[in-house]
Design a protein around this motif. Structure first.
Motif, PDB file in Angstrom:
ATOM      1  N   TYR A  81       0.838  -1.200   0.000  1.00 41.80           N
ATOM      2  CA  TYR A  81       0.000   0.000   0.000  1.00 41.80           C
ATOM      3  C   TYR A  81       0.876   1.255   0.000  1.00 41.80           C
ATOM      4  O   TYR A  81       1.962   1.271   0.564  1.00 41.80           O
ATOM      5  N   HIS A  82       0.337   2.308  -0.613  1.00 43.75           N
ATOM      6  CA  HIS A  82       0.979   3.617  -0.514  1.00 43.75           C
ATOM      7  C   HIS A  82       0.597   4.226   0.832  1.00 43.75           C
ATOM      8  O   HIS A  82      -0.578   4.259   1.200  1.00 43.75           O
ATOM      9  N   LYS A  83       1.612   4.742   1.536  1.00 42.35           N
ATOM     10  CA  LYS A  83       1.382   5.449   2.801  1.00 42.35           C
ATOM     11  C   LYS A  83       2.071   6.798   2.682  1.00 42.35           C
ATOM     12  O   LYS A  83       3.287   6.900   2.795  1.00 42.35           O
ATOM     13  N   VAL A  84       1.264   7.817   2.417  1.00 41.87           N
ATOM     14  CA  VAL A  84       1.753   9.128   1.988  1.00 41.87           C
ATOM     15  C   VAL A  84       1.495  10.147   3.083  1.00 41.87           C
ATOM     16  O   VAL A  84       0.373  10.253   3.595  1.00 41.87           O
ATOM     17  N   GLY A  85       2.506  10.919   3.446  1.00 44.34           N
ATOM     18  CA  GLY A  85       2.334  11.964   4.451  1.00 44.34           C
ATOM     19  C   GLY A  85       2.794  13.308   3.937  1.00 44.34           C
ATOM     20  O   GLY A  85       3.874  13.424   3.341  1.00 44.34           O
ATOM     21  N   GLN A 114     -10.491   1.977  11.494  1.00 43.07           N
ATOM     22  CA  GLN A 114     -11.699   1.632  10.742  1.00 43.07           C
ATOM     23  C   GLN A 114     -11.538   2.003   9.270  1.00 43.07           C
ATOM     24  O   GLN A 114     -11.966   1.259   8.377  1.00 43.07           O
ATOM     25  N   LYS A 115     -10.890   3.129   9.011  1.00 45.11           N
ATOM     26  CA  LYS A 115     -10.674   3.544   7.622  1.00 45.11           C
ATOM     27  C   LYS A 115      -9.652   2.648   6.923  1.00 45.11           C
ATOM     28  O   LYS A 115      -9.765   2.401   5.718  1.00 45.11           O
ATOM     29  N   MET A 116      -8.659   2.157   7.665  1.00 47.20           N
ATOM     30  CA  MET A 116      -7.705   1.230   7.049  1.00 47.20           C
ATOM     31  C   MET A 116      -8.402  -0.070   6.651  1.00 47.20           C
ATOM     32  O   MET A 116      -8.112  -0.648   5.600  1.00 47.20           O
ATOM     33  N   LEU A 117      -9.331  -0.523   7.474  1.00 41.46           N
ATOM     34  CA  LEU A 117     -10.098  -1.723   7.130  1.00 41.46           C
ATOM     35  C   LEU A 117     -10.949  -1.474   5.890  1.00 41.46           C
ATOM     36  O   LEU A 117     -11.103  -2.354   5.033  1.00 41.46           O
ATOM     37  N   GLY A 130      -5.708   1.960  -2.939  1.00 40.59           N
ATOM     38  CA  GLY A 130      -4.258   1.911  -3.055  1.00 40.59           C
ATOM     39  C   GLY A 130      -3.492   2.284  -1.811  1.00 40.59           C
ATOM     40  O   GLY A 130      -2.278   2.123  -1.767  1.00 40.59           O
ATOM     41  N   GLY A 131      -4.174   2.813  -0.780  1.00 35.12           N
ATOM     42  CA  GLY A 131      -3.472   3.171   0.438  1.00 35.12           C
ATOM     43  C   GLY A 131      -4.073   4.390   1.111  1.00 35.12           C
ATOM     44  O   GLY A 131      -5.242   4.738   0.882  1.00 35.12           O
ATOM     45  N   GLY A 147      -2.705  -1.034  10.263  1.00 30.71           N
ATOM     46  CA  GLY A 147      -3.929  -1.351   9.518  1.00 30.71           C
ATOM     47  C   GLY A 147      -3.683  -1.779   8.093  1.00 30.71           C
ATOM     48  O   GLY A 147      -4.491  -2.526   7.513  1.00 30.71           O
ATOM     49  N   LEU A 148      -2.578  -1.314   7.502  1.00 31.79           N
ATOM     50  CA  LEU A 148      -2.278  -1.668   6.110  1.00 31.79           C
ATOM     51  C   LEU A 148      -1.100  -2.637   6.001  1.00 31.79           C
ATOM     52  O   LEU A 148      -0.507  -2.771   4.927  1.00 31.79           O
TER      53      LEU A 148
END
Length: 446
Positions: free
Chosen positions: A39-43, A408-411, A419-420, A442-443
């Motif tokens: 997954y993309h994890k963007v900050g 909850q949003k990750m689920l 995509g993440g 979560g991801l």
């Protein structure tokens, strides 16, 4: 079945909250990373966060956030009236001092080494280079525009010639790293080469009202697609000389009306590596009734029909041809707040007098501050079906995302094949990077 499902979710949320809040910051090791590849994890890292929020790049390392992200979006790069990427130190135009001129002291430096005045690359850009050296899998994107600097995007995208010139200027400035030497200090040809790995377009919004003074044209809709095509063309051409792929991403609105006004649905995704979708600011203190700013689904008793939600935004893009795997859901690391709330109850959907007092701006507060209110007369309320939470003390109301909502949003991201996740912005998290840790848990991929 619904009560059981809620009990199961509540137990899982409680366990995850315990794990992320109990974990100390991870010690960052050179070359080490715990990020997965699925997954993309963007900050978003804000240029100005080094000031009032005292959030230097180093905190991404010491908190453990950097090892749990795949991309950092640097906010923001400006667009000139004649359609060019540029860096300036003029009031309201830019902050070259923060970007690459400021000598960062040892205590704020990623590697503990202080900058000296006039080194080729100082400031945030220099620290991002050091951060990437410790986390070589981390990509840094320059985000162009944003709410305040989207004024002249329409000019840049207007013609074939303007698009070619605009894209070339952005690649020259940020990817080739040819920074202007504004006052005899830092900067110069190639000084920022290697800091940025790609470009993120935060045009807010094509053919739709944004900040006051934005140039808007009906042809923005088609020109946005053409601009993406030009970026992809020139990025690929440059990549052939460096043997690298330069990602191209965009920030997209949650409002279905803005989707239709400014974007050609399916067409834009052939050029984008992925797109981040606004998952917040659905309601705020520009209204005089308390509400949710980032609910997963429209609450059952919402006064507005139709209304905004994460589900409405994501479904809107999918119905317009977006590939699920290229949609990255935006998560807020801040809350929207009202005070002078009347009507009793739990405070939701009640009249309010105005924005709640806050540290940096009325009605806008970071998660790291909001998490401390539960011991100061505020009660946490949840709507598990709608997927949102809020704080209320009888007078003041804050809608925000805590670890339970984030999980909850990750689920939801996993279940719907997105995509993440993306976050605005990293300086709103606490010193343990609690929300970023929750996203990573979560991801997590096997």
């Amino acid at each position: 079945m619904r009560p059981f499902r809620h009990r199961r979710l509540t137990a899982l949320v409680a366990l995850t909250t315990l794990l992320v809040t109990a974990a100390p910051p991870a010690a960052a090791s050179a070359g080490g990373s715990s990020r997965g590849t699925g997954y993309h994890k963007v900050g978003y890292f804000t240029q100005w966060g080094i000031y009032g929020r005292a959030f230097p790049v180093k905190k991404l390392d010491t908190s453990g956030a950097a090892s749990r992200l795949t991309h950092i979006n640097y906010a923001f790069g400006n667009v000139s009236e004649d359609g060019r990427c540029y860096v300036d130190g003029g009031p309201g135009e830019g902050d070259a001092w923060a970007d690459y001129q400021r000598p960062v002291p040892a205590e704020e430096s990623v590697d503990g080494v202080a900058d000296a005045w006039g080194e080729p690359l100082n400031g945030n850009f220099g620290q991002l280079a050091k951060l990437k050296a410790k986390h070589p899998g981390l990509k840094v994107m320059i985000s162009l525009g944003g709410w305040s600097w989207s004024t002249y995007f329409s000019n840049a995208a207007r013609t074939d010639a303007s698009r070619k010139a605009f894209v070339a200027s952005c690649i020259d400035l940020y990817l080739k790293g040819n920074l202007p030497n504004l006052d005899g200090g830092s900067g110069g040809p190639g000084t920022a080469a290697g800091v940025f790995d790609g470009i993120d377009l935060d045009w807010e919004w094509p053919n739709w009202p944004g900040d006051v003074g934005n140039v808007i044209r009906p042809e923005d809709k088609q020109n946005f697609t053409k601009l993406l095509a030009e970026f992809r063309k020139q990025l690929d051409a440059y990549g052939r000389t460096t043997r690298k792929h330069y990602p191209l991403t965009a920030f997209l609105p949650a409002n279905p009306a803005a989707m239709d006004a400014g974007y050609e649905g399916r067409k834009i995704f052939q050029y984008l590596d992925f797109a981040t979708v606004q998952g917040y600011d659905f309601h705020g203190t520009w209204e005089r009734v308390t509400n949710q700013q980032s609910a997963l689904r429209v609450p059952a008793k919402a006064p507005d029909r139709p209304d905004f939600s994460v589900e409405v935004a994501i479904d809107g893009w999918i119905s317009r041809g977006a590939p699920r795997g290229k949609l990255v859901l935006g998560i807020p690391y801040y809350g929207q707040g009202w005070t002078g709330v009347t009507g009793g109850g739990n405070g939701l959907f009640k009249p309010a007098a105005g924005p709640a007092p806050a540290i940096h701006a009325p009605g806008y507060e970071d998660y790291k501050q909001l998490k401390t209110l539960t011991g100061k007369g505020f009660t946490v309320h949840r709507d598990l079906r709608a997927g949102h939470a809020w704080l209320f003390d009888g007078t003041t109301f804050w809608t925000y995302d805590d670890p339970a909502v984030v999980l909850q949003k990750m689920l939801y991201i996993r279940r719907t094949g997105l995509g993440g996740a993306m976050v605005w912005s990293l300086d709103g998290d606490d010193d343990n990077a609690t929300l970023t840790r929750t996203i990573n848990i979560g991801l997590a991929t096997p």
